[in-house]
Structure formats: C-alpha cells, structure tokens
Design a protein around this motif. Structure first.
Motif, PDB file in Angstrom:
ATOM      1  N   LEU A  14      -6.697  34.558 -44.764  1.00 16.48           N
ATOM      2  CA  LEU A  14      -8.120  34.924 -44.811  1.00 16.48           C
ATOM      3  C   LEU A  14      -8.325  36.338 -44.261  1.00 16.48           C
ATOM      4  N   ARG A  15      -7.764  36.587 -43.097  1.00 16.80           N
ATOM      5  CA  ARG A  15      -7.956  37.913 -42.480  1.00 16.80           C
ATOM      6  C   ARG A  15      -7.350  39.019 -43.346  1.00 16.80           C
ATOM      7  N   GLY A  16      -6.159  38.746 -43.884  1.00 19.32           N
ATOM      8  CA  GLY A  16      -5.496  39.741 -44.737  1.00 19.32           C
ATOM      9  C   GLY A  16      -6.345  40.063 -45.964  1.00 19.32           C
ATOM     10  N   THR A  17      -6.967  39.025 -46.525  1.00 23.94           N
ATOM     11  CA  THR A  17      -7.804  39.227 -47.715  1.00 23.94           C
ATOM     12  C   THR A  17      -9.050  40.044 -47.364  1.00 23.94           C
ATOM     13  N   LEU A  18      -9.676  39.678 -46.249  1.00 26.49           N
ATOM     14  CA  LEU A  18     -10.896  40.391 -45.846  1.00 26.49           C
ATOM     15  C   LEU A  18     -10.577  41.858 -45.569  1.00 26.49           C
ATOM     16  N   GLU A  19      -9.440  42.083 -44.912  1.00 22.36           N
ATOM     17  CA  GLU A  19      -9.067  43.473 -44.586  1.00 22.36           C
ATOM     18  C   GLU A  19      -8.781  44.269 -45.865  1.00 22.36           C
ATOM     19  N   ALA A  20      -8.128  43.615 -46.841  1.00 19.79           N
ATOM     20  CA  ALA A  20      -7.850  44.306 -48.111  1.00 19.79           C
ATOM     21  C   ALA A  20      -9.155  44.650 -48.836  1.00 19.79           C
ATOM     22  N   ALA A  21     -10.116  43.740 -48.788  1.00 23.13           N
ATOM     23  CA  ALA A  21     -11.402  43.994 -49.464  1.00 23.13           C
ATOM     24  C   ALA A  21     -12.127  45.159 -48.793  1.00 23.13           C
ATOM     25  N   ILE A  22     -12.080  45.178 -47.464  1.00 30.75           N
ATOM     26  CA  ILE A  22     -12.771  46.254 -46.732  1.00 30.75           C
ATOM     27  C   ILE A  22     -12.095  47.586 -47.045  1.00 30.75           C
ATOM     28  N   SER A  23     -10.760  47.576 -47.030  1.00 34.00           N
ATOM     29  CA  SER A  23     -10.079  48.845 -47.229  1.00 34.00           C
ATOM     30  C   SER A  23     -10.336  49.386 -48.647  1.00 34.00           C
ATOM     31  N   PHE A  28     -22.056  44.565 -53.222  1.00 34.82           N
ATOM     32  CA  PHE A  28     -21.364  43.508 -53.973  1.00 34.82           C
ATOM     33  C   PHE A  28     -21.538  42.193 -53.231  1.00 34.82           C
ATOM     34  N   GLU A  29     -21.387  41.100 -53.965  1.00 34.25           N
ATOM     35  CA  GLU A  29     -21.480  39.771 -53.340  1.00 34.25           C
ATOM     36  C   GLU A  29     -20.247  38.979 -53.734  1.00 34.25           C
ATOM     37  N   LEU A  30     -19.219  39.086 -52.950  1.00 35.04           N
ATOM     38  CA  LEU A  30     -17.964  38.421 -53.302  1.00 35.04           C
ATOM     39  C   LEU A  30     -17.853  37.072 -52.612  1.00 35.04           C
ATOM     40  N   GLY A  31     -17.456  36.077 -53.363  1.00 36.02           N
ATOM     41  CA  GLY A  31     -17.263  34.751 -52.797  1.00 36.02           C
ATOM     42  C   GLY A  31     -15.808  34.350 -52.943  1.00 36.02           C
ATOM     43  N   ARG A  32     -15.465  33.910 -54.159  1.00 35.45           N
ATOM     44  CA  ARG A  32     -14.141  33.374 -54.434  1.00 35.45           C
ATOM     45  C   ARG A  32     -13.015  34.312 -54.005  1.00 35.45           C
ATOM     46  N   SER A  33     -13.161  35.600 -54.307  1.00 29.02           N
ATOM     47  CA  SER A  33     -12.050  36.519 -54.042  1.00 29.02           C
ATOM     48  C   SER A  33     -11.786  36.679 -52.542  1.00 29.02           C
ATOM     49  N   LEU A  34     -12.788  36.380 -51.698  1.00 28.79           N
ATOM     50  CA  LEU A  34     -12.578  36.520 -50.255  1.00 28.79           C
ATOM     51  C   LEU A  34     -11.958  35.266 -49.631  1.00 28.79           C
ATOM     52  N   VAL A  35     -12.273  34.104 -50.184  1.00 29.74           N
ATOM     53  CA  VAL A  35     -11.828  32.868 -49.507  1.00 29.74           C
ATOM     54  C   VAL A  35     -10.953  31.939 -50.356  1.00 29.74           C
ATOM     55  N   GLY A  36     -10.834  32.236 -51.646  1.00 25.84           N
ATOM     56  CA  GLY A  36     -10.153  31.293 -52.548  1.00 25.84           C
ATOM     57  C   GLY A  36      -8.723  30.993 -52.160  1.00 25.84           C
ATOM     58  N   THR A  37      -7.986  32.024 -51.773  1.00 23.43           N
ATOM     59  CA  THR A  37      -6.544  31.811 -51.575  1.00 23.43           C
ATOM     60  C   THR A  37      -6.178  31.330 -50.168  1.00 23.43           C
ATOM     61  N   CYS A  38      -7.123  31.301 -49.251  1.00 20.81           N
ATOM     62  CA  CYS A  38      -6.742  30.910 -47.879  1.00 20.81           C
ATOM     63  C   CYS A  38      -6.731  29.401 -47.686  1.00 20.81           C
ATOM     64  N   GLY A  39      -7.236  28.643 -48.660  1.00 19.17           N
ATOM     65  CA  GLY A  39      -7.348  27.198 -48.453  1.00 19.17           C
ATOM     66  C   GLY A  39      -6.516  26.380 -49.423  1.00 19.17           C
ATOM     67  N   ASP A  40      -5.984  25.268 -48.935  1.00 20.11           N
ATOM     68  CA  ASP A  40      -5.300  24.279 -49.781  1.00 20.11           C
ATOM     69  C   ASP A  40      -5.868  22.914 -49.431  1.00 20.11           C
TER      70      ASP A  40
END
Ligand code: LLP
Length: 393
Positions: free
Chosen positions: A25-34, A263-275
């Motif tokens: 989750l953190r890695g994804t959020l950081e990539a989106a911010i960068s 922008f309003e991102l949902g899936r791309s920020l949290v989709g991959t962190c959960g199983d």
C-alpha cells in the motif's frame, strides 16, 4: 510473499479474511505521489474503493484529498482527518441530508450531476446562508473500453450533465446566488488500461474548457476523475503505471494558468495491497467438473459474480500435482464462483486459498446475504500482535 513463516501465522486465523500488505500500500501511494507531483497534480482518494479504517488512516497520512459519493463517505473522510478543503462530493442522487452534511463540513466542492441538483444545493445553501463551491460533472461521451457496468462516461449512462445542456445551465448560473462555479469534473469509468482512453478524455476536456473560456468563465478547478486499472492477471505486478497515466494526460491537456488539475483514484491506489484468504471446506467430484468449495463466497467478494471479473486464485498450501477445478463459494447462488476450469495443485479440505488483488471493491462491497458473517481484515504490519488473540480453538 506468502512464505512459510507467514503461512504458519495465517493458517490459524478464522477464515475467510482480507489480508492487507501495508508495504505494498505504501509503495503504491508513494509511486502515485511521485508520478503526479512531476506535473503538480492533486490526487483525491476515492473512498468507495476501500473504506477500511486502517487503510483510510494510512492514505490520509500521505496528504491525499478524498473523493466521496455519499454523505456517510463525507463523514468518514472528516472522521479520518482528511482535510475538509480537499473533499469532493459526487453522485447522481445526493439526498438533502447528505447535501447538508457536506455543506456543514465546508467541503472543497460538490460535483453536480444535473440541473435539478443544482437548484436543490442552491436552496439548501441559501437556508444556511452559505455560498458553496460547485463543479459540473460533465458527460464527455468517451468510451472507457472497460466492462459495461463500470463505464460511466457515455451518452447512455446516467452520470453527469450532457454538454448540450450547458448553454442553458450557464445562463441560469446567475440565479444561483449561493453557488460558486469553480470547475468541471469527469469520471468516465473504471479499470481502464488503455492509455489512449485518457488521451481522448484530455482532448474532449480541452474543447470544453475552450467553450467556457469563450463565455468568459474561468475554471480554476479541473477534475478528471479516476479509472486507472490494475493488473489482475499478474498479481506480482503491484504498482500500476502511474507514470504513463499522468503523462497521457499531461501530453494532451491544455492546462490554463492558475488551473489546478485533480484526480480521484480508487482502485489503482488500493487494489493490489489486498488479498482474500479462504479455507477449503470440501472437494466435490462431479460428472463434468471437480469443485473446490471454499469458505469465502460472493458475500465477501462480489466482483466475479457481478462483473465476471478475473482474480487469480492460488492454493497456498498444496504442492501436489495439478488438477482442474471450478472454485466456488458456499452461497446459495450459481453465480457464486471465483474461477472456472482452473488448474490448481491437488486440493484438500483445510488448504488455504488466496484470491488475489482484492484490495479495491472487495471488502467494501461485502454483504451478509445468507446471514453470513463479514470477513475480518488483518494487516502485514500487525501480524505478530493479532496472532495470539485470533488463534482458533
Ligand atoms: N470518481 C468517481 C466519481 C467514481 O464514481 C469512481 C468509481 C472513482 C472516482 C474511482 O474510480 P477508480 O479509480 O477506482 O476506477 N465496483 C466496481 C468499480 C466501480 C467504480 C465506481 N466509481 C468494480 O469492482 O470494478
């Protein structure tokens, strides 16, 4: 990721449950911010994708705004300390109560979806003696090339104001003394993986911005919605291509000076962190099919039943030869299927299954149909703390 040490911990927890990897989750959020900050773009998190309190706290901690589609989501954003001046509220059917909740919360803007709604927001703002910011949600008639149920920007969809209504609307704006038009908003669909769709959107937005400019109307706020997809087929590919996404917009959008792009991102920020983790209850060998009957069902993850969506299913504990199965849940519906004709290591009662990439629109779309319990959530960074108290008898 699910190494034997982690599996030893997880196998004692009551299934089914959502497992969130906080590093992902953190890695994804950081990539989106960068990727977005290269262009000075602003991101709101679309709370509808996952409103789990821990996830919200982490996202808020990075300074994201919030995109809400109900009064309760607005209240949730406030409760989790999202900055009120970064909260947007969209939705085709806002009730008076929800509008009042958002007015009282002094949110950044209402994304207004019809002329009728503008009249109601104006009336309610007037009663409170306030002036509120609005952005028109416009329907640009751009095909998102995704599943029909998650396509929102075509003429046949219920969302947004149609461009041909604009002339009339803008003329009426001066009647709305308690509204301030600050911008325009778009959201054309979800799970979009073809970047040309975003290019087309940016080009449509340009012509709409020209139209407003010709009328002498300034639009300091442009919101292009969400929609960037994740890689469901390859769960190891954790970080969506934020660089390509923002570049597709940047290369095509003619931003004016003093305009903020949101922008309003949902899936791309949290989709991959959960199983979703489930235990096998039974194996049933039919005439035509072998079934793996899992203890998770469509009440825990609705997406396959509703959209025929693909989530990779893995057996985390068996190393036997492969057999072909349909993996199904226990709910009394024939659509309660996670995968058909799937080759899995020979599966037995008690094996742990992992249904991948369920961080977005998973837990949040659960129901208790059949009076089933809601699946709990566990987090990679709390794995040691929860182990003791959650071990089953
Ligand atoms: N903004 C608005 C106004 C929206 O309606 C949505 C999603 C988003 C932003 C965020 O879109 P995202 O970045 O997550 O694509 N339940 C479906 C998805 C429904 C999306 C609804 N709106 C699914 O499981 O695929």
């Amino acid at each position: 990721m699910y190494n034997s040490e982690l599996l030893n911990k997880l196998k004692n927890i009551q299934t089914p449950f959502y497992y969130y990897n906080i590093d992902v989750l953190r890695g994804t959020l950081e990539a989106a911010i960068s990727a977005s900050s290269k262009y000075g773009y602003h991101i709101h998190y679309a709370i509808k994708a996952n409103a789990n309190p821990r996830i919200l706290n982490i996202i808020q901690g990075y300074g994201f705004g919030a995109d809400c589609v109900s009064g309760n989501e607005v209240s949730k954003a406030v409760e989790h300390s999202f900055d009120n001046s970064k909260i947007a509220f969209a939705g085709v059917g806002k009730t008076d109560f929800e509008i009042n909740t958002a007015i009282d919360a002094n949110i950044h803007a209402f994304h207004v979806e019809s002329v009728h709604e503008l009249e109601v927001i104006n009336e309610l703002a007037e009663a409170k003696d306030k002036v509120v910011n609005v952005a028109f949600r416009l329907n640009p008639n751009v095909d998102a090339k995704t599943h029909a149920y998650i396509t929102t920007g075509l003429n046949e969809n219920k969302f947004g104001i149609n461009p041909w209504e604009l002339e009339d609307l803008v003329e009426r704006c001066s009647d709305f003394k308690n509204l301030k038009l600050i911008g325009i908003h778009f959201h054309i669909g979800s799970q979009i993986t073809d970047m040309t769709v975003f290019e087309e959107l940016a080009i449509k937005v340009n012509s709409l911005m020209d139209w407003f400019e010709d009328k002498g109307i300034e639009l300091p706020y442009i919101n292009l919605g969400g929609g960037l997809g994740v890689d469901y087929e390859n769960p190891a590919n954790k970080i969506p291509d934020f660089d390509a996404y923002f570049k597709a917009i940047y290369d095509n959008l003619k931003t004016r000076e003093n305009q903020e792009i949101h922008f309003e991102l949902g899936r791309s920020l949290v989709g991959t962190c959960g199983d979703l983790i489930s235990k096998v209850l039974y194996i049933k060998n039919g005439l035509k099919k072998n079934f793996v009957i899992a203890d998770a069902g469509m009440t825990d993850l609705l997406r396959p039943a509703l959209y025929k969506s693909v989530h990779v299913v893995e057996n985390l504990t068996s190393t036997l030869e492969n057999v072909v199965y349909d993996v199904v849940g226990p709910v009394c519906e024939s659509s309660d299927v996670f995968a058909k004709d799937l080759s899995l290591p020979k599966t037995q009662r008690g094996d742990l299954l992992c249904i991948r990439t369920t961080g977005a629109y998973g837990q949040v779309m659960s129901s208790n149909y059949n009076l089933r319990d809601f699946a709990k959530a566990y987090y990679s960074d709390e794995v040691y703390e929860y182990q003791e108290e959650t071990i089953l008898a």
